[in-house]
Design a protein around this motif. Structure first.
Motif, PDB file in Angstrom:
ATOM      1  N   LEU A  44     -56.858  -0.295 -20.933  1.00 36.37           N
ATOM      2  CA  LEU A  44     -58.248  -0.684 -20.689  1.00 36.37           C
ATOM      3  C   LEU A  44     -58.906  -1.249 -21.948  1.00 36.37           C
ATOM      4  O   LEU A  44     -59.679  -2.204 -21.883  1.00 36.37           O
ATOM      5  CB  LEU A  44     -59.042   0.510 -20.159  1.00 36.37           C
ATOM      6  CG  LEU A  44     -58.673   0.998 -18.757  1.00 36.37           C
ATOM      7  CD1 LEU A  44     -59.413   2.289 -18.430  1.00 36.37           C
ATOM      8  CD2 LEU A  44     -58.963  -0.064 -17.703  1.00 36.37           C
ATOM      9  N   ILE A  45     -58.609  -0.664 -23.107  1.00 31.45           N
ATOM     10  CA  ILE A  45     -59.145  -1.176 -24.370  1.00 31.45           C
ATOM     11  C   ILE A  45     -58.672  -2.610 -24.592  1.00 31.45           C
ATOM     12  O   ILE A  45     -59.446  -3.507 -24.946  1.00 31.45           O
ATOM     13  CB  ILE A  45     -58.712  -0.291 -25.557  1.00 31.45           C
ATOM     14  CG1 ILE A  45     -59.320   1.112 -25.446  1.00 31.45           C
ATOM     15  CG2 ILE A  45     -59.132  -0.930 -26.893  1.00 31.45           C
ATOM     16  CD1 ILE A  45     -58.751   2.098 -26.454  1.00 31.45           C
ATOM     17  N   ALA A  46     -57.363  -2.830 -24.384  1.00 25.36           N
ATOM     18  CA  ALA A  46     -56.796  -4.163 -24.595  1.00 25.36           C
ATOM     19  C   ALA A  46     -57.471  -5.201 -23.706  1.00 25.36           C
ATOM     20  O   ALA A  46     -57.751  -6.324 -24.144  1.00 25.36           O
ATOM     21  CB  ALA A  46     -55.291  -4.130 -24.339  1.00 25.36           C
ATOM     22  N   SER A  47     -57.756  -4.839 -22.470  1.00 27.78           N
ATOM     23  CA  SER A  47     -58.414  -5.764 -21.547  1.00 27.78           C
ATOM     24  C   SER A  47     -59.862  -6.010 -21.937  1.00 27.78           C
ATOM     25  O   SER A  47     -60.316  -7.154 -22.016  1.00 27.78           O
ATOM     26  CB  SER A  47     -58.357  -5.209 -20.113  1.00 27.78           C
ATOM     27  OG  SER A  47     -57.058  -5.278 -19.584  1.00 27.78           O
ATOM     28  N   ALA A  48     -60.597  -4.934 -22.174  1.00 26.43           N
ATOM     29  CA  ALA A  48     -62.032  -5.057 -22.430  1.00 26.43           C
ATOM     30  C   ALA A  48     -62.320  -5.808 -23.713  1.00 26.43           C
ATOM     31  O   ALA A  48     -63.296  -6.558 -23.804  1.00 26.43           O
ATOM     32  CB  ALA A  48     -62.674  -3.674 -22.474  1.00 26.43           C
ATOM     33  N   PHE A  49     -61.476  -5.631 -24.739  1.00 27.00           N
ATOM     34  CA  PHE A  49     -61.752  -6.210 -26.052  1.00 27.00           C
ATOM     35  C   PHE A  49     -60.762  -7.323 -26.427  1.00 27.00           C
ATOM     36  O   PHE A  49     -60.718  -7.746 -27.580  1.00 27.00           O
ATOM     37  CB  PHE A  49     -61.762  -5.101 -27.110  1.00 27.00           C
ATOM     38  CG  PHE A  49     -62.842  -4.078 -26.880  1.00 27.00           C
ATOM     39  CD1 PHE A  49     -64.148  -4.316 -27.298  1.00 27.00           C
ATOM     40  CD2 PHE A  49     -62.568  -2.902 -26.209  1.00 27.00           C
ATOM     41  CE1 PHE A  49     -65.150  -3.384 -27.064  1.00 27.00           C
ATOM     42  CE2 PHE A  49     -63.570  -1.963 -25.964  1.00 27.00           C
ATOM     43  CZ  PHE A  49     -64.862  -2.201 -26.389  1.00 27.00           C
ATOM     44  N   LEU A  50     -59.982  -7.779 -25.450  1.00 26.40           N
ATOM     45  CA  LEU A  50     -59.071  -8.927 -25.614  1.00 26.40           C
ATOM     46  C   LEU A  50     -58.144  -8.747 -26.811  1.00 26.40           C
ATOM     47  O   LEU A  50     -58.049  -9.606 -27.697  1.00 26.40           O
ATOM     48  CB  LEU A  50     -59.870 -10.231 -25.743  1.00 26.40           C
ATOM     49  CG  LEU A  50     -60.853 -10.542 -24.612  1.00 26.40           C
ATOM     50  CD1 LEU A  50     -61.482 -11.919 -24.829  1.00 26.40           C
ATOM     51  CD2 LEU A  50     -60.194 -10.464 -23.251  1.00 26.40           C
TER      52      LEU A  50
END
Length: 459
Positions: A296-302
């Motif tokens: 989720l971190i990778a997705s939200a913060f690209l």
């Protein structure tokens, strides 16, 4: 230490932008980026939407200038105002120059004040050349201009365009001093600093990353000493935290200011926001929930994400009893906007639910046993450092291959790599082979609730 602003583009937005800005007629074209923001130790502009300015609606398009209707600026302001998004005006430079021209300066002087009056946020402009390289700048108050230190695209290949670089330089070669120079400007987050994570952390330390975030809530025990690098007998006796121990080791190797130990679970708000600052995430955890949070971190913060796991499955032989079936490892590379770990089945709602039940019912021994290094065998201190090192090396090498391609085949062929030491083989999964679900968290940054999880909000 690098503290400069980042503009992060998804591969899809970058490809659409490049296709539109270079239609083949040698004239400038224009588009508008809408970005969410994350303000941590530095500002990150996270590309979210793209508005293309049609060629036929431009008042004029020349080799070194473009004039386009103000209605598209109004459209961008309307779209950005609800969430106070940043607006980045982008145009092409067909002549190949990454420098902003006097004409660009004059155009910004006219438009930035209008942007700031329409949306109270940080706005800016950018130029792209035909190779796809981008240079950007922001205006903090509508007038004062500063360079965006890094424009990056984390796709199948990871691109870094620094504000002090030029297109005339040859591509940086993998494993060279140029690669080291790039890493000296990047921040890596290592989530889980245990068997595999300590080996990953050792590698990124020696590779020269400018900053290394170490995220782990656990303490050292004697049973860890055969597989956690830099851990000592005294560390285990005192129950020292894994991240503090490793941060001290990094300081001995590289000096102060490199390591940032975060002694808490990745499920905590503080750890999530710290990881959001990173340029790359290495996920070296052993729970489904922690993998979900990293995803989720990778997705939200690209942020490009590399997830690594190892496993030693066993079976019962009719004559020999329990024997090893395989000694295996897996590395997943997740690009923002591509298939996620959830899409790949690394974690599922069912697995998350079972894991939660195991947490509230620690007596559920059989299920816990099956989740260990050696399935079906109770081992308090499994001798798996060789397997951990093999997997950790594949994980970091995968990141290097993305930044400085050196393989014979395109990187898109290696979304997932599995290796079997028992079978002496490797197999690969292409990005195109993985079904991708809609991703509502992509580029959302800190939008409440954080990562879409209400329990992470301050109360």
């Amino acid at each position: 230490m690098s503290t400069g602003t980042r503009l992060v583009l998804t591969q899809e937005i970058h490809a659409s932008l490049r296709e539109h800005l270079f239609p083949g007629d040698g004239k400038e074209a224009a588009a508008i980026l809408l970005c969410n923001r994350h303000t941590g130790t530095r500002l990150k502009l996270l590309s979210k939407e793209l508005i293309l300015v049609p060629y036929e609606e431009c008042k004029s398009r020349c080799v070194n200038s473009i004039t386009w209707p103000g209605s598209y600026l109004e459209k961008a302001i309307d779209a950005a105002s609800a969430a106070s998004m940043s607006v980045i005006l982008v145009h092409s430079h067909p002549d190949g120059s990454l420098e902003f021209s006097d004409i660009d300066d004059e155009s910004d002087a006219q438009t930035m004040c209008s942007l700031y009056q329409g949306v109270e946020a940080i706005h800016g402009s950018a130029v792209m050349v035909s190779t796809g390289a981008v240079r950007a700048r922001i205006y903090t108050d509508g007038e004062q201009c500063e360079s965006v230190e890094l424009v990056t695209v984390a796709g199948d290949d990871i691109h870094y365009w620094w504000d002090d670089s030029t297109e005339s330089h040859p591509p940086t070669m993998a494993f060279s001093s140029g690669m080291t120079a790039t890493f000296k400007r990047l921040k890596a987050a290592v989530i889980g600093v245990s068997g595999t994570g300590s080996v990953v952390a050792e590698q990124v330390t020696r590779l020269g990353f400018a900053e290394i975030l170490l995220i782990d809530h656990d303490h050292l025990e004697q049973k860890n000493l055969n597989r956690i690098l830099n851990a000592t007998f005294d560390d285990a006796l005192t129950g020292r935290s894994k991240v503090e121990m490793f941060a001290e080791a990094i300081q001995r190797i590289r000096g102060e200011g490199i390591a940032h130990p975060i002694q808490c679970t990745i499920r905590s708000r503080n750890a999530i926001l710290a990881a959001a600052d990173a340029d790359v995430i290495f996920c070296c955890v052993d729970t489904y929930q922690a993998r979900m949070i990293a995803d989720l971190i990778a997705s939200a913060f690209l942020i490009p994400l590399l997830d690594v796991g190892v496993k030693i499955p066993t079976h019962v032989h009719p004559e020999d009893g329990r024997v090893i079936t395989d000694v295996a490892g897996r590395v997943d590379y997740v690009k923002p906007g591509g298939s996620t770990l959830a899409d790949r089945g690394v974690y599922t709602p069912e697995l998350l639910y079972k894991e939660h039940l195991r947490t509230v019912n620690p007596q559920d021994y059989e299920d816990q046993l099956a989740r260990g290094y050696i399935a079906g065998v109770q081992e308090e201190a499994p001798s798996v450092i060789t397997l951990n090192m093999r997997a950790a090396s594949a994980c970091v090498s995968e990141f290097i291959a993305r930044c400085f391609p050196f393989r014979e085949y395109p990187n898109s062929r290696f979304a997932r790599t599995r290796f079997s030491l028992a079978g002496a083989e490797e197999d690969y999964t292409e990005e195109s082979e993985i079904a991708k679900a809609p991703n509502s968290r992509l580029g959302e940054g800190c939008k409440k609730p954080l990562l879409g999880l209400p329990e992470l909000e301050d109360h």
